[in-house]
Design an enzyme around this catalytic site. Structure first.
Site, PDB file in Angstrom:
ATOM      1  N   LYS A  48       0.845  -1.203   0.000  1.00 45.49           N
ATOM      2  CA  LYS A  48       0.000   0.000   0.000  1.00 45.49           C
ATOM      3  C   LYS A  48       0.878   1.249   0.000  1.00 45.49           C
ATOM      4  CE  LYS A  48      -3.953  -1.802   2.606  1.00 45.49           C
ATOM      5  NZ  LYS A  48      -4.949  -1.625   1.554  1.00 45.49           N
ATOM      6  N   ARG A  83     -10.384 -11.422   1.827  1.00 41.21           N
ATOM      7  CA  ARG A  83     -11.246 -12.458   1.235  1.00 41.21           C
ATOM      8  C   ARG A  83     -10.572 -13.822   1.287  1.00 41.21           C
ATOM      9  NH1 ARG A  83     -11.374  -9.175  -4.296  1.00 41.21           N
ATOM     10  NH2 ARG A  83     -11.080  -7.502  -2.799  1.00 41.21           N
TER      11      ARG A  83
HETATM   12  N1  BES Z   1      -8.116  -3.698   4.304  1.00 37.40           N
HETATM   13  C1  BES Z   1      -8.267  -3.313   2.959  1.00 37.40           C
HETATM   14  C2  BES Z   1      -9.547  -2.530   2.703  1.00 37.40           C
HETATM   15  C3  BES Z   1      -9.634  -1.190   3.376  1.00 37.40           C
HETATM   16  C4  BES Z   1      -9.278  -0.048   2.710  1.00 37.40           C
HETATM   17  C5  BES Z   1     -10.144  -1.085   4.654  1.00 37.40           C
HETATM   18  C6  BES Z   1      -9.400   1.183   3.330  1.00 37.40           C
HETATM   19  C7  BES Z   1     -10.255   0.131   5.260  1.00 37.40           C
HETATM   20  C8  BES Z   1      -9.892   1.270   4.605  1.00 37.40           C
HETATM   21  C9  BES Z   1      -8.287  -4.540   2.058  1.00 37.40           C
HETATM   22  O1  BES Z   1      -7.517  -5.606   2.491  1.00 37.40           O
HETATM   23  C10 BES Z   1      -7.726  -4.109   0.738  1.00 37.40           C
HETATM   24  O2  BES Z   1      -6.591  -3.765   0.704  1.00 37.40           O
HETATM   25  N2  BES Z   1      -8.544  -4.130  -0.290  1.00 37.40           N
HETATM   26  C11 BES Z   1      -8.115  -3.700  -1.581  1.00 37.40           C
HETATM   27  C12 BES Z   1      -8.689  -4.636  -2.611  1.00 37.40           C
HETATM   28  C13 BES Z   1      -8.081  -4.480  -3.972  1.00 37.40           C
HETATM   29  C14 BES Z   1      -6.633  -4.925  -3.956  1.00 37.40           C
HETATM   30  C15 BES Z   1      -8.874  -5.309  -4.945  1.00 37.40           C
HETATM   31  C16 BES Z   1      -8.618  -2.271  -1.787  1.00 37.40           C
HETATM   32  O3  BES Z   1      -9.704  -1.944  -1.332  1.00 37.40           O
HETATM   33  O4  BES Z   1      -7.877  -1.493  -2.372  1.00 37.40           O
HETATM   34 MN    MN Z   2      -5.497  -5.413   1.884  1.00 38.49          MN
END
Ligand code: BES
Ligand code: MN
Ligand code: ZN
Length: 507
Positions: free
Chosen positions: A285, A359
């Site tokens: 990230k 997931r």
């Molecule tokens: N934990 C994150 C989702 C999230 C984002 C929670 C912001 C709280 C605040 C999750 O694991 C994630 O990273 N999801 C990705 C999915 C993508 C790679 C398809 C996302 O939302 O960017």
């Molecule tokens: Mn994630």
């Protein structure tokens, strides 16, 4: 902080601040007939204080709008040091959600003034179980501060020690409502405290330990699967996520079995995503805002907190919570994009993005819940950033393979003032989830990210009725509100508790 029910009338209460709810006019277009603009929750208050109440309304210094307050010092005719009118909005619209917010905002305002004790009076048709429960919750939720790690000794100075709720008759049913409110809100604050902990202090091991300690305190059966056991069972999707971290994964199972034989064979599973920190893994990230990824275990904390309340409120349905706890790190042993893992269910997954880890751990957790005999599944997960793009921060997303269960969950949310919004789950969305090399990819394309995440999960519930709550939008508050501090909200816990409590009634 203690909250006590009393039947001492307003005129006799000796307190630093006597609070009366004061109602306001309905907005234009609303039915005004039932809303007397100067009505308060204490009969004859205006006369008792020599017309002060009607005077502040007449002077337009106060209109009884929600969360507005006005204070009178040394009110003649009362034994209290102050009289506080707490604006409650139009009376015809004053329900549990409004009461919960009012109580939170009132407590925070009085606490900021350095007041340590106050009394709120509810007379006539306001002395109901519903309002006593909601006000109790609002006080306790409003009292939460995410400052457990501040060392400033001044912090302890401003503190509410005691609140009295004055009602015409402190009956057993009102006392029970107060007890319920206390159990539910304390469970919610327990969840918030866990969510607030930083990832260096709350590792998967510590999260599992917190669940175990809670279970011992409230007489729940607790089983924790360690890494070796998960390997044996074949939790390939979950273990792929945790392999990059020096912190070992744990899988928490908490069991509540009703004492009196349940009226049905229904067995509710509460499943929660417990990523104690989400760096994204190799699909790392951006650093901006990454510190917030300590809240990626909010789903797990929610189901653990819900079990804390369920253990005390003893619904008639059997409930088991499942919380997969892992850390998603980037390292030389981390999972790579393109890796293929085999889930507990048996399907193979191509991990196209290591940041879509929630997931993966939920896939194995949902299958495990099904194979443990659960007949209905609810999961809560901070699953996608896309859910906040779609809904903002007011609603959590709802995704389901079963309309009946979905309606029940949404209704439970409505009762509890937790806003939930249902998304489509058409079969055709499966076209977005195609892998050339495995049964499934772990991400869809650019569009409908929260839906494709849910369609992915659906593969692992083996047609058991299931509702997924994407709480990435609601689990964390960036700025404080009058009734709530910034930080973890604990939202969706009350929906889960309510669902369990009302299971038979609304079946
Ligand atoms: N934990 C994150 C989702 C999230 C984002 C929670 C912001 C709280 C605040 C999750 O694991 C994630 O990273 N999801 C990705 C999915 C993508 C790679 C398809 C996302 O939302 O960017
Ligand atoms: Mn994630
Ligand atoms: Zn995540």
């Amino acid at each position: 902080m203690e909250i006590i029910l009393t039947s001492t009338p307003a005129s006799e209460l000796e307190t630093t601040a006597l609070v009366a709810l004061a109602f306001g006019k309905a907005k234009n277009g609303d039915d005004k007939s039932s809303d007397a603009p100067h009505e308060t929750s204490v009969a004859g208050l205006d006369t008792a204080v020599g017309g002060w109440v009607s005077e502040v309304y007449a002077a337009r210094e106060f209109a009884g709008k929600a969360l507005e307050t006005v204070v009178l010092h040394r009110p003649a005719g009362l034994k209290s040091a102050r009289l506080v009118l707490a604006g409650a909005g139009p009376k015809s619209k004053f329900g549990s959600s409004e009461a919960r917010k009012l109580a939170g905002a009132l407590l925070r305002k009085l606490k900021a003034k350095g007041i340590s004790e106050f009394a709120l009076c509810l007379e006539g048709d306001l002395a109901t179980e519903c309002l006593v429960e909601a006000l109790t919750e609002g006080f306790i939720l409003g009292d939460f501060e995410p400052d457990a790690h501040k060392t400033d000794p001044k912090k302890a100075e401003k503190k509410i020690d005691s609140i009295r709720l004055s009602v015409p008759e402190a009956s057993a049913s009102l006392a029970e409502a107060l007890r319920r409110g206390k159990i539910i809100a304390e469970a919610q604050n327990f969840t918030r405290a866990l969510v607030n902990e930083p990832a260096n202090l709350l590792t998967p091991l510590k999260l599992a330990a917190a669940a175990r300690t809670m279970a011992a305190e409230y007489d729940l059966e607790c089983e924790i699967l360690d890494e070796a056991r998960m390997k044996q069972l074949g939790f390939g999707a979950l273990l792929g996520v945790s392999q990059g971290s020096a912190e070992a994964p744990y899988f928490v199972v908490l069991k509540y079995v009703p004492a009196s034989p349940a009226s049905s064979d229904d067995h509710l599973a509460l499943v929660g995503k417990g990523v104690t920190f989400d760096t994204g893994g190799i699909s790392i990230k951006p650093s901006e805002g990454m510190e917030k990824m300590k809240y990626d275990m909010a789903g797990a904390a929610t189901v653990i907190g819900a079990m804390r309340a369920i253990a005390q409120l003893k619904p008639s349905i059997r409930v088991t919570a499942f919380a997969p706890c892992v850390e998603n790190m980037a390292s030389d042993r981390a999972q790579r994009p393109g890796d293929i893992v085999t889930s507990y269910q048996g399907k193979t997954i191509e991990v196209l993005n290591t940041d879509a880890e929630g997931r993966l751990i939920l896939a194995d957790a949902l299958t495990y819940a099904v194979r443990q005999g659960c007949t209905h599944l609810i999961d809560a997960a901070t699953l996608t950033g896309a859910i906040a793009i779609a809904l903002g921060h007011l609603y959590a997303g709802v995704f389901s393979n079963n309309d009946k269960l979905q309606s029940k969950v949404i209704a439970a949310g409505q009762t509890e003032g937790e806003r939930l919004w249902a998304f489509p789950m058409d079969e055709d969305y499966n076209d977005y989830l195609k892998s050339a090399f495995a049964d499934l990819p772990n991400i869809g394309g650019r569009y409908g990210g929260s839906i494709t995440a849910s369609k992915f999960l659906e593969n692992f519930v083996e047609s058991t009725p299931w509702v997924h709550l994407d709480i990435a939008s609601t689990a964390w508050l960036d700025d404080s509100k009058p009734h709530l501090s910034k930080g973890p909200t604990g939202l969706s816990i009350r929906t889960m508790i309510r669902l369990a409590l009302d299971w038979d009634a609304k079946n």
